[in-house]
Design a protein around this motif. Structure first.
Motif, PDB file in Angstrom:
ATOM      1  N   THR A  76       0.222   6.543   5.892  1.00 55.37           N
ATOM      2  CA  THR A  76       0.672   5.399   5.095  1.00 55.37           C
ATOM      3  C   THR A  76       1.894   4.741   5.720  1.00 55.37           C
TER       4      THR A  76
ATOM      5  N   MET B 157     -13.061   0.981  -7.038  1.00 53.86           N
ATOM      6  CA  MET B 157     -12.785   0.233  -5.804  1.00 53.86           C
ATOM      7  C   MET B 157     -14.031  -0.435  -5.240  1.00 53.86           C
TER       8      MET B 157
ATOM      9  N   TYR C  33     -11.450   6.818  -8.636  1.00 53.38           N
ATOM     10  CA  TYR C  33     -10.841   5.758  -7.826  1.00 53.38           C
ATOM     11  C   TYR C  33     -11.904   5.002  -7.031  1.00 53.38           C
TER      12      TYR C  33
ATOM     13  N   LEU D 116     -13.033   4.543   2.333  1.00 53.80           N
ATOM     14  CA  LEU D 116     -12.894   3.084   2.322  1.00 53.80           C
ATOM     15  C   LEU D 116     -12.368   2.571   3.658  1.00 53.80           C
ATOM     16  N   PHE D 117     -11.572   3.388   4.339  1.00 54.92           N
ATOM     17  CA  PHE D 117     -11.074   3.042   5.669  1.00 54.92           C
ATOM     18  C   PHE D 117     -12.237   2.833   6.633  1.00 54.92           C
TER      19      PHE D 117
ATOM     20  N   ASN E 243     -13.810  -0.490   5.701  1.00 48.81           N
ATOM     21  CA  ASN E 243     -12.968  -1.608   6.131  1.00 48.81           C
ATOM     22  C   ASN E 243     -13.109  -1.865   7.625  1.00 48.81           C
TER      23      ASN E 243
ATOM     24  N   THR F  88      -5.978  -3.039  -7.435  1.00 48.81           N
ATOM     25  CA  THR F  88      -6.414  -3.408  -6.089  1.00 48.81           C
ATOM     26  C   THR F  88      -7.625  -4.329  -6.136  1.00 48.81           C
TER      27      THR F  88
ATOM     28  N   ASN G 262       0.837  -1.202   0.000  1.00 49.62           N
ATOM     29  CA  ASN G 262       0.000   0.000   0.000  1.00 49.62           C
ATOM     30  C   ASN G 262       0.869   1.249   0.000  1.00 49.62           C
TER      31      ASN G 262
ATOM     32  N   ASN H   7      -9.641   6.837  -0.034  1.00 52.24           N
ATOM     33  CA  ASN H   7      -9.221   5.790   0.902  1.00 52.24           C
ATOM     34  C   ASN H   7      -9.669   6.075   2.324  1.00 52.24           C
ATOM     35  N   GLN H   8      -9.879   7.346   2.658  1.00 47.75           N
ATOM     36  CA  GLN H   8     -10.403   7.678   3.980  1.00 47.75           C
ATOM     37  C   GLN H   8     -11.818   7.121   4.132  1.00 47.75           C
TER      38      GLN H   8
ATOM     39  N   ASN I 272       0.963   4.064  -2.753  1.00 46.99           N
ATOM     40  CA  ASN I 272       0.836   5.468  -2.392  1.00 46.99           C
ATOM     41  C   ASN I 272       1.946   6.304  -3.025  1.00 46.99           C
TER      42      ASN I 272
ATOM     43  N   ASN J 280      -1.746  12.040   4.691  1.00 43.91           N
ATOM     44  CA  ASN J 280      -1.814  10.778   3.951  1.00 43.91           C
ATOM     45  C   ASN J 280      -0.450  10.087   3.930  1.00 43.91           C
TER      46      ASN J 280
END
Length: 465
Positions: A291, A145, A141, A58-59, A62, A208, A33, A55-56, A37, A287
């Motif tokens: 990461t 995803m 994105y 998606l975080f 998750n 991904t 990852n 991604n925030q 990044n 970010n």
């Protein structure tokens, strides 16, 4: 006192055997990852910011899934400790049904509300053209995803159940295969090598998604092939029916845990949004910091997961006499590991941001945020280990109050008020939020020491296989 915090050779052998595969899997995942990044960061700051915002979101998803499998997992771990394969099987079925429904709901939310959600993070001072470009990148994105959300969810159901039964190598192997596939595909699709078009952030998302399907395929196929070693999978899909009593118990004991992970993730997302209000550059710098924190924190995070497995199996087997002493040995070990990792992270903080095609301001800010994060790693480690200790006995309400409520009652008000109603800089704000975790450490140690979590929540007798 110090002597009681140090375990035997056999103790450390067991912890390491459990933690190492988790550490390797998560470490490789986070490392790839990180490379993803950096690759996106080589395209430009605007694209990196867009992917960071997506991604925030998606975080949060998750962590919703993690909370769901963890809430059921407190039963799965104790069923495994008492050799109740039917109980493990029913718990696995619950995860599959509940998490699939949850995933579909999240996909609908992202599909219809992606614009407003993304714009929450693009309110800081910055060029309008950059903000619009970041918004477009984030949408591109996120839409791709979303395709990988279902295979990700099912893979988590398999992997979490395998870990609860003590099988950590197979999830590790599946994770390694997935991340290596992701890395290779990223290299080809982002930059357009081997005759493929250069797809940029879309290429990163496609890579991904393919890796998600690869991980599910590996973990599902090999679990089925090794059914005698993993008896919970035998007949698992003949029916998706879950006993009402277990469903009820999971919701009673596990729902606070499920909500905890969701609210914790949402809380962290709000805190990051507060940071972004200060300036557009903060999104990119934070970010980069996050990461690399994920890479360096893998060691003590894996120890924390092992804590929950060891203590859950111990409670499930009825071995409660020395549970508290074992818990403090695990917490101390996690603290020690984090201190060592924190020193290394601090030393690398100035060099790491140079890998990005970002402005000098972004790279300088990212390095300083990393230094603050490195210093606060032991604080995070104590809280993390305490959390898994409390969770192992099914003390869901205490876990809920200790974890997500802390974020909403302490972290969010601090970040919200200071970012919007004062002229405080990002570094001071970030440090205050990070070290407010000391309060959480005191609460965690107090709860663990009370012994309130030392409870067996599964039946004592073995069930029919």
């Amino acid at each position: 006192m110090l002597r009681k915090l140090i375990g035997t050779k056999e103790f450390y052998r067991r912890v390491i055997l459990l933690a190492l595969p988790i550490m390797v899997q998560n470490g490789i995942t986070n490392f790839v990852n990180m490379l993803d990044n950096i690759m996106v960061g080589r395209i430009g700051t605007v694209e990196m910011t867009g992917v960071a915002v997506a991604n925030q979101l998606l975080f949060v998803f998750n962590l919703c899934i993690f909370g769901a499998v963890s809430g059921a997992g407190i039963f799965g771990t104790q069923f495994a400790g008492s050799a109740d394969h039917k109980g493990v099987r029913d718990t696995f079925r619950f995860k599959v049904v509940f998490c699939t429904v949850l995933t579909v709901l999240c996909m609908a939310l992202f599909f219809f509300c992606d614009g407003p959600l993304i714009n929450l993070y693009l309110k800081g001072e910055g060029e309008v053209t950059d903000v619009l470009a970041s918004l477009a990148s984030a949408k591109d994105y996120l839409r791709i995803m979303m395709i990988g959300m279902i295979p990700y969810t099912l893979a988590q159901c398999y992997s979490s159940t395998l870990r609860e039964t003590g099988e950590t190598v197979l999830p590790m192997a599946a994770g390694i295969i997935a991340v290596l596939a992701n890395l290779c595909l990223n290299t080809v699709l982002i930059f357009g090598y081997l005759g493929f078009p250069a797809l940029g952030v879309k290429g990163a998302a496609i890579a991904t998604v393919i890796s998600r399907f690869a991980e599910l395929a590996v973990v599902a196929v090999y679990t089925g092939m090794k059914a005698q070693k993993n008896p919970f999978i035998i007949g698992a899909f003949r029916s998706l029916k879950v006993p009402f009593s277990l469903t009820k118990n999971i919701f009673v004991k596990g729902l606070p845990l499920m909500l905890n992970e969701t609210l914790w993730a949402a809380g962290i997302a709000i805190v990051n949004q507060c940071y972004s209000v200060i300036s557009y550059d903060v999104v990119s710098a934070n970010n980069i910091c996050t990461t690399f924190f994920n890479v360096f924190s893998t060691a003590f995070m894996a120890v924390g997961v092992a804590d929950g497995i060891i203590l859950g199996q111990k409670l499930g087997a009825g071995e409660t006499d020395d549970a508290k002493e074992t818990a403090f040995q695990l917490i101390f070990f996690s603290f020690t590991v984090s201190a060592i990792v924190g020193v290394i992270f601090f030393a690398c903080a100035r060099v790491i941001p140079l890998a990005y095609n970002a402005t000098d301001e972004v790279r300088d800010l990212a390095g300083k945020l990393m230094m603050i994060t490195a210093l606060s790693m032991p604080v995070d480690a104590i809280a993390h280990a305490s959390y898994f200790t409390l969770r192992s006995g099914g003390k869901a309400l205490i876990t809920f109050l200790f974890d997500s409520c802390f974020v909403w009652v302490v972290n969010i008000p601090i970040a919200w008020v200071l970012s919007r109603y004062t002229s405080i800089g990002i570094l001071a704000l970030y440090a205050i939020v990070q070290f407010s975790g000391l309060i959480k450490d005191v609460l965690g140690i107090t709860f663990v020491n009370s012994g309130m979590w030392i409870i067996r929540i599964v039946p004592e007798e073995k069930k029919a296989q």
